[in-house]
Design a protein around this motif. Structure first.
Motif, PDB file in Angstrom:
ATOM      1  N   GLU A  15       0.696  -1.204   0.006  1.00 13.27           N
ATOM      2  CA  GLU A  15       0.024  -0.131   0.152  1.00 13.27           C
ATOM      3  C   GLU A  15       0.894   1.433  -0.113  1.00 13.27           C
ATOM      4  OE1 GLU A  15      -3.259   0.325  -0.227  1.00 13.27           O
ATOM      5  OE2 GLU A  15      -3.528  -1.830  -0.282  1.00 13.27           O
ATOM      6  N   GLY A  53      -4.697  -1.442  13.380  1.00 16.36           N
ATOM      7  CA  GLY A  53      -5.774  -1.462  12.197  1.00 16.36           C
ATOM      8  C   GLY A  53      -5.488  -1.792  10.871  1.00 16.36           C
ATOM      9  N   ASP A  54      -6.383  -1.415  10.008  1.00 17.77           N
ATOM     10  CA  ASP A  54      -6.233  -1.896   8.476  1.00 17.77           C
ATOM     11  C   ASP A  54      -4.854  -1.464   8.215  1.00 17.77           C
ATOM     12  OD1 ASP A  54      -6.749  -2.632   6.115  1.00 17.77           O
ATOM     13  OD2 ASP A  54      -8.490  -1.310   5.548  1.00 17.77           O
ATOM     14  N   ARG A  56      -4.159  -0.456   5.070  1.00 17.16           N
ATOM     15  CA  ARG A  56      -4.543   0.227   4.125  1.00 17.16           C
ATOM     16  C   ARG A  56      -4.691   1.806   4.822  1.00 17.16           C
ATOM     17  NH1 ARG A  56      -9.201  -2.803   1.008  1.00 17.16           N
ATOM     18  NH2 ARG A  56      -9.694  -2.840   3.326  1.00 17.16           N
ATOM     19  N   LYS A  57      -5.409   1.950   5.840  1.00 19.75           N
ATOM     20  CA  LYS A  57      -5.540   3.137   6.654  1.00 19.75           C
ATOM     21  C   LYS A  57      -4.153   3.529   7.183  1.00 19.75           C
ATOM     22  CE  LYS A  57     -10.781   2.479   7.687  1.00 19.75           C
ATOM     23  NZ  LYS A  57     -11.423   2.194   8.466  1.00 19.75           N
ATOM     24  N   LEU A  58      -3.493   2.396   7.584  1.00 16.94           N
ATOM     25  CA  LEU A  58      -2.162   2.905   8.413  1.00 16.94           C
ATOM     26  C   LEU A  58      -1.306   3.520   7.255  1.00 16.94           C
ATOM     27  CD1 LEU A  58      -0.511   3.129  10.805  1.00 16.94           C
ATOM     28  CD2 LEU A  58       0.318   0.648   9.969  1.00 16.94           C
ATOM     29  N   ARG A  60      -2.357   5.096   4.289  1.00 17.49           N
ATOM     30  CA  ARG A  60      -2.771   6.235   3.813  1.00 17.49           C
ATOM     31  C   ARG A  60      -2.072   7.416   4.918  1.00 17.49           C
ATOM     32  NH1 ARG A  60      -8.582   5.840   4.507  1.00 17.49           N
ATOM     33  NH2 ARG A  60      -8.570   4.512   2.869  1.00 17.49           N
ATOM     34  N   ALA A  61      -2.151   7.033   5.996  1.00 20.19           N
ATOM     35  CA  ALA A  61      -1.563   8.067   7.148  1.00 20.19           C
ATOM     36  C   ALA A  61      -0.179   8.250   6.875  1.00 20.19           C
ATOM     37  CB  ALA A  61      -1.837   7.367   8.421  1.00 20.19           C
ATOM     38  N   ASN A  64      -0.237  10.365   3.722  1.00 20.72           N
ATOM     39  CA  ASN A  64      -0.691  11.809   3.992  1.00 20.72           C
ATOM     40  C   ASN A  64       0.615  12.698   4.766  1.00 20.72           C
ATOM     41  OD1 ASN A  64      -2.920  11.365   2.718  1.00 20.72           O
ATOM     42  ND2 ASN A  64      -4.180  11.033   4.522  1.00 20.72           N
TER      43      ASN A  64
END
Length: 185
Positions: A15, A53-54, A56-58, A60-61, A64
């Motif tokens: 990711e 957590g997921d 993908r979300k990690l 994304r962080a 960003n």
């Protein structure tokens, strides 16, 4: 480390593929050391992964954070390209892409159905109606000609909609590439 944690880290790395290699590896090593430290302190691996957590979300962080840090290093041209990208593609894409796709594929399907109806009606199927106007029907012997004309018009609309959808998506891709910072193209 167990296969479950390895799979988590691999998904995280996948990711993060848009980040520079050094930053991607640093992020994966940081999470790997976090997992190892939590395991040394007696936490179960499933609890640690659940808290992270997921992936993908990690990821994304991390992405960003990377782009926010890069923001201070962007030149004026990069900022203008980014603003232009969002102004020309943001809300416009939400309307243009679905409309062109619906017209292209919907009209293409309808063109095929019109031609099929013309063929079937030509061979004597009477329940297929081909009306030019209220109360004015196409004679059975002219069904194929009528279907070719109407199907051709509808098919042409589908063809040009698909063509311009592809051009618009190419335009979006080019705008995205030009909006990337100078060193990332």
């Amino acid at each position: 480390m167990s296969p479950l944690a390895r799979a988590y880290l691999e998904k995280l790395e996948n990711e993060l593929r848009k980040l520079p290699e050094e930053e991607r590896l640093d992020a994966v090593r940081e999470i790997e050391s976090h997992i190892a430290e939590a395991l040394r302190h007696g936490q179960s691996e499933s609890d640690v992964l659940a808290k992270l957590g997921d992936p993908r979300k990690l990821a994304r962080a991390y992405r960003n954070e990377h782009f926010m840090q890069m923001g201070s290093g962007r030149n004026f041209g990069d900022v203008l390209r980014m603003i232009g990208f969002y102004c020309t593609t943001g809300l416009l894409s939400v309307m243009v892409v679905p409309v062109l796709a619906t017209i292209a594929y919907g009209f293409g399907f309808c063109a095929a159905l019109i031609l099929l109806a013309g063929i079937v009606r030509t061979f004597g199927v009477t329940w297929i109606n081909m009306d030019i106007a209220p109360g004015v029907s196409v004679p059975t012997e002219w069904s194929m000609v009528y279907a070719l004309v109407v199907g051709g018009i509808v098919g042409a609309i589908a063809y040009f909609s698909r063509k311009y959808l592809r051009k618009y998506l190419s335009f979006l891709s080019e705008q995205y590439r030009s909006a990337l910072p100078s060193g990332k193209r």
